[in-house]
Design a protein around this motif. Structure first.
Motif, PDB file in Angstrom:
ATOM      1  N   LEU A  38     -16.345  16.944   5.274  1.00 13.60           N
ATOM      2  CA  LEU A  38     -16.646  15.531   4.991  1.00 13.60           C
ATOM      3  C   LEU A  38     -15.874  14.615   5.929  1.00 13.60           C
ATOM      4  N   HIS A  39     -16.582  13.623   6.472  1.00 13.81           N
ATOM      5  CA  HIS A  39     -15.893  12.655   7.336  1.00 13.81           C
ATOM      6  C   HIS A  39     -15.366  11.482   6.514  1.00 13.81           C
ATOM      7  N   VAL A  40     -14.334  10.815   7.063  1.00 16.70           N
ATOM      8  CA  VAL A  40     -13.711   9.703   6.337  1.00 16.70           C
ATOM      9  C   VAL A  40     -13.927   8.377   7.066  1.00 16.70           C
ATOM     10  N   HIS A  41     -14.002   7.313   6.289  1.00 10.94           N
ATOM     11  CA  HIS A  41     -13.940   5.950   6.821  1.00 10.94           C
ATOM     12  C   HIS A  41     -12.675   5.335   6.244  1.00 10.94           C
ATOM     13  N   ILE A  42     -11.883   4.714   7.110  1.00 10.88           N
ATOM     14  CA  ILE A  42     -10.601   4.154   6.664  1.00 10.88           C
ATOM     15  C   ILE A  42     -10.540   2.684   7.076  1.00 10.88           C
ATOM     16  N   ALA A  43     -10.221   1.825   6.126  1.00 10.91           N
ATOM     17  CA  ALA A  43     -10.021   0.408   6.469  1.00 10.91           C
ATOM     18  C   ALA A  43      -8.648   0.010   5.965  1.00 10.91           C
ATOM     19  N   SER A  44      -7.871  -0.655   6.831  1.00 12.20           N
ATOM     20  CA  SER A  44      -6.504  -0.988   6.467  1.00 12.20           C
ATOM     21  C   SER A  44      -6.217  -2.426   6.882  1.00 12.20           C
ATOM     22  N   TYR A  45      -5.402  -3.105   6.098  1.00 14.66           N
ATOM     23  CA  TYR A  45      -4.958  -4.424   6.559  1.00 14.66           C
ATOM     24  C   TYR A  45      -3.522  -4.680   6.119  1.00 14.66           C
ATOM     25  N   ASN A  46      -2.806  -5.470   6.914  1.00 17.33           N
ATOM     26  CA  ASN A  46      -1.421  -5.830   6.605  1.00 17.33           C
ATOM     27  C   ASN A  46      -1.408  -7.234   6.034  1.00 17.33           C
ATOM     28  N   ASN A  47      -0.602  -7.463   4.998  1.00 17.94           N
ATOM     29  CA  ASN A  47      -0.552  -8.815   4.423  1.00 17.94           C
ATOM     30  C   ASN A  47       0.440  -9.713   5.164  1.00 17.94           C
ATOM     31  N   PHE A  48       0.837  -9.285   6.352  1.00 14.45           N
ATOM     32  CA  PHE A  48       1.688 -10.126   7.197  1.00 14.45           C
ATOM     33  C   PHE A  48       1.162  -9.981   8.618  1.00 14.45           C
ATOM     34  N   PRO A  49       1.358 -10.993   9.469  1.00 11.39           N
ATOM     35  CA  PRO A  49       0.766 -10.918  10.808  1.00 11.39           C
ATOM     36  C   PRO A  49       1.320  -9.742  11.616  1.00 11.39           C
ATOM     37  N   THR A  50       0.415  -8.884  12.095  1.00 11.17           N
ATOM     38  CA  THR A  50       0.828  -7.732  12.901  1.00 11.17           C
ATOM     39  C   THR A  50       1.526  -8.223  14.169  1.00 11.17           C
ATOM     40  N   ALA A  51       1.047  -9.362  14.672  1.00 12.10           N
ATOM     41  CA  ALA A  51       1.595  -9.912  15.910  1.00 12.10           C
ATOM     42  C   ALA A  51       3.054 -10.344  15.745  1.00 12.10           C
ATOM     43  N   ALA A  52       3.505 -10.489  14.498  1.00 14.69           N
ATOM     44  CA  ALA A  52       4.879 -10.938  14.280  1.00 14.69           C
ATOM     45  C   ALA A  52       5.892  -9.893  14.722  1.00 14.69           C
ATOM     46  N   GLY A  53       5.424  -8.691  15.035  1.00 19.57           N
ATOM     47  CA  GLY A  53       6.339  -7.653  15.517  1.00 19.57           C
ATOM     48  C   GLY A  53       7.193  -7.083  14.408  1.00 19.57           C
ATOM     49  N   LEU A  54       6.726  -7.162  13.175  1.00 19.08           N
ATOM     50  CA  LEU A  54       7.458  -6.525  12.077  1.00 19.08           C
ATOM     51  C   LEU A  54       6.908  -5.107  11.930  1.00 19.08           C
ATOM     52  N   ALA A  55       7.747  -4.235  11.387  1.00 17.82           N
ATOM     53  CA  ALA A  55       7.385  -2.810  11.317  1.00 17.82           C
ATOM     54  C   ALA A  55       6.078  -2.592  10.557  1.00 17.82           C
ATOM     55  N   SER A  56       4.955  -2.795  11.249  1.00 19.19           N
ATOM     56  CA  SER A  56       3.680  -2.645  10.562  1.00 19.19           C
ATOM     57  C   SER A  56       3.228  -1.193  10.571  1.00 19.19           C
ATOM     58  N   SER A  57       3.675  -0.419  11.571  1.00 21.56           N
ATOM     59  CA  SER A  57       3.189   0.964  11.654  1.00 21.56           C
ATOM     60  C   SER A  57       3.766   1.799  10.514  1.00 21.56           C
ATOM     61  N   ALA A  58       4.974   1.492  10.068  1.00 22.42           N
ATOM     62  CA  ALA A  58       5.570   2.266   8.977  1.00 22.42           C
ATOM     63  C   ALA A  58       4.718   2.139   7.720  1.00 22.42           C
ATOM     64  N   ALA A  59       4.402   0.896   7.339  1.00 25.92           N
ATOM     65  CA  ALA A  59       3.601   0.675   6.132  1.00 25.92           C
ATOM     66  C   ALA A  59       2.199   1.253   6.325  1.00 25.92           C
ATOM     67  N   GLY A  60       1.624   1.029   7.489  1.00 26.45           N
ATOM     68  CA  GLY A  60       0.246   1.454   7.762  1.00 26.45           C
ATOM     69  C   GLY A  60       0.068   2.966   7.691  1.00 26.45           C
ATOM     70  N   LEU A  61       0.932   3.686   8.381  1.00 26.53           N
ATOM     71  CA  LEU A  61       0.801   5.155   8.403  1.00 26.53           C
ATOM     72  C   LEU A  61       1.119   5.769   7.046  1.00 26.53           C
ATOM     73  N   ALA A  62       2.121   5.201   6.365  1.00 25.18           N
ATOM     74  CA  ALA A  62       2.470   5.731   5.046  1.00 25.18           C
ATOM     75  C   ALA A  62       1.306   5.507   4.084  1.00 25.18           C
ATOM     76  N   CYS A  63       0.638   4.363   4.222  1.00 22.77           N
ATOM     77  CA  CYS A  63      -0.473   4.040   3.334  1.00 22.77           C
ATOM     78  C   CYS A  63      -1.665   4.941   3.613  1.00 22.77           C
ATOM     79  N   PHE A  64      -1.902   5.204   4.860  1.00 22.50           N
ATOM     80  CA  PHE A  64      -2.971   6.113   5.305  1.00 22.50           C
ATOM     81  C   PHE A  64      -2.789   7.478   4.639  1.00 22.50           C
TER      82      PHE A  64
END
Ligand code: DP6
Length: 418
Positions: free
Chosen positions: A112-138
């Motif tokens: 089975l293939h997956v579709h994944i949609a993710s969003y951060n509730n803070f601006p990614t451009a702000a340079g805050l650790a978005s990859s930590a939250a994103g990958l952990a959530c994935f």
């Protein structure tokens, strides 16, 4: 495997916080498995202010794996995403949804293939650790969807293969990533030291510092440090082990003085390692340095630390105050030096805005009337525009399933982002 005409879409949605290290991870001993050269310790931030939300869907009608981040399609071909997908698929178990008439056998998940949609509730451009939250959530959400066993240690070691710091976002409160010893990385996992209620007086204020500079990514920066910095070896082998023990003790005893001293010293040493790298890496800028001076002078004048500071791979300051009273004091000093550029106080501080009231700052008039902090050498020197905005937050809980389908990011009929 499927029920009615194979047209079903099965989904799960999760929300995962970001984390800020107080003892930093910097340097890998294995690039592919993402195994670090030292232990690290972090605090998890309140997901209401800084988190990633991810919906993962499977359907027999999906021809390939696809992912969207903040509404834009991105490639899932990278080795890190693939490692996480592979590891969760390996742990998938039988699943049945009687209502939908869907039954998936353990061995069917692979097809089975997956579709994944993710969003951060803070601006990614702000340079805050978005990859930590994103990958952990994935990883967390994929694990839920595929009915993988709820073993948080194992989940953290999978998230680690997405991005090292992500493994610490699997828990709330205070978290330690144990570097481990094994070559296969199975003992390089995160553990919770204490949950978010253990020390809930702490207030976190983040100064999102304006910067036009393109920063070196953590991944390539730490690779260069491992190859060229003699200080990094000394740090990992000699300094960090003792600091980790002291930090665990400080957290256990809610000893703010020790917590603050260790946090500041470790941030400064991490940036010293960056400077010791060839070519040198500069993550902090003049504004970051100004904020360090402000806190150092204040802590010194009080005779005991009021606030701790820490900086990741960018110029933003993460400031941790002992309680709301010191946080309010800190905010007064910060707003004195860094007033909002467009005179709009309400958009200049996001997150827990109630701190403005504690600081007696109800309007721009109150900001303009702030007295020069007593430790100021040159009164009237202000740096308008150097901080984009502030976020006021606190410690928070670990990942959660979002059960309200209305909050899912994927349409349950089309299987595409809403
Ligand atoms: C400075 O976790 O982003 O934030 O493992 O290569 O994805 P990769 O790096 P990443 O590095 C984080 C570095 C840091 C310190 C920390 O979070 O401990």
């Amino acid at each position: 495997m499927a029920a009615a005409e194979g047209q079903w879409v099965l989904m799960a949605t999760g929300r995962t916080p970001t984390n800020i290290a107080v003892i930093k991870y910097w340097g890998k001993r294995d690039e592919a498995l993402i195994l670090p050269i030292n232990d690290s310790i972090s605090v998890t931030l309140d997901p209401d202010h800084l988190s990633a939300t991810t919906t993962v869907a499977v359907s027999p009608s999906f021809p390939s794996d696809r992912m969207w981040l903040n509404g834009k399609e991105i490639s899932l071909l990278g080795g890190r995403f693939q490692s996480c997908l592979r590891e969760i698929r390996k742990r998938a178990r039988d699943f049945e949804d009687k209502e939908k008439g869907v039954k998936i056998k353990k061995e069917d998940w692979d097809k089975l293939h997956v579709h994944i949609a993710s969003y951060n509730n803070f601006p990614t451009a702000a340079g805050l650790a978005s990859s930590a939250a994103g990958l952990a959530c994935f990883v967390f959400t994929l694990g839920k969807l595929m009915n993988a066993k709820e073993d948080y240690g194992e989940l953290s070691s999978i998230a680690r293969q997405g991005s090292g710091s992500a493994c610490r976002s699997i828990y709330g409160g205070f978290v330690k990533w144990c570097m481990g010893e094994k070559d296969d990385g199975s003992d390089s996992i995160a553990v919770q030291l204490a949950d978010e209620t253990h020390w809930n007086d702490l207030v976190i204020i983040i100064a999102v510092v304006s910067s036009k500079q393109k920063e070196t990514s953590s991944t390539s920066g730490m690779r260069d440090s491992v190859e060229t910095s003699p200080l990094l070896q000394y740090r990992a082998q000699t300094v960090v082990p003792g600091r980790v023990l002291k930090m665990e003790e400080a957290i256990k005893n809610r000893d703010f003085e020790s917590f603050a001293k260790l946090t500041c010293a470790d941030s400064n040493q991490f940036h010293a390692v960056c400077l010791d790298t060839s070519p040198p890496i500069f993550y902090m800028n003049d504004t970051s340095h100004r904020i360090i001076s402000l806190v150092e002078k204040w802590n010194h004048s009080e005779g005991t630390p009021q606030v701790a500071y820490t900086f990741d791979a960018g110029p933003n300051a993460v400031l941790i105050a002992q309680n709301r009273k010191t946080a309010a004091h800190l905010l007064q000093k910060l707003l004195y030096y860094f007033p909002p550029q467009d005179n709009d106080l309400s958009s200049y501080l996001v997150g827990d805005k109630s701190i403005l009231g504690v600081a007696g700052l109800h309007s721009m008039k109150d900001v303009e009337a702030l007295p020069a902090p007593p430790e100021t050498k040159i009164p009237d020197q202000k740096f308008k525009g150097d901080v984009s905005y502030f976020i006021c937050s606190r410690l928070g809980a670990g990942p959660k399933v979002v059960s309200d389908e209305g909050q899912a990011l994927i349409d349950s009929v089309t299987g595409l982002p809403k």
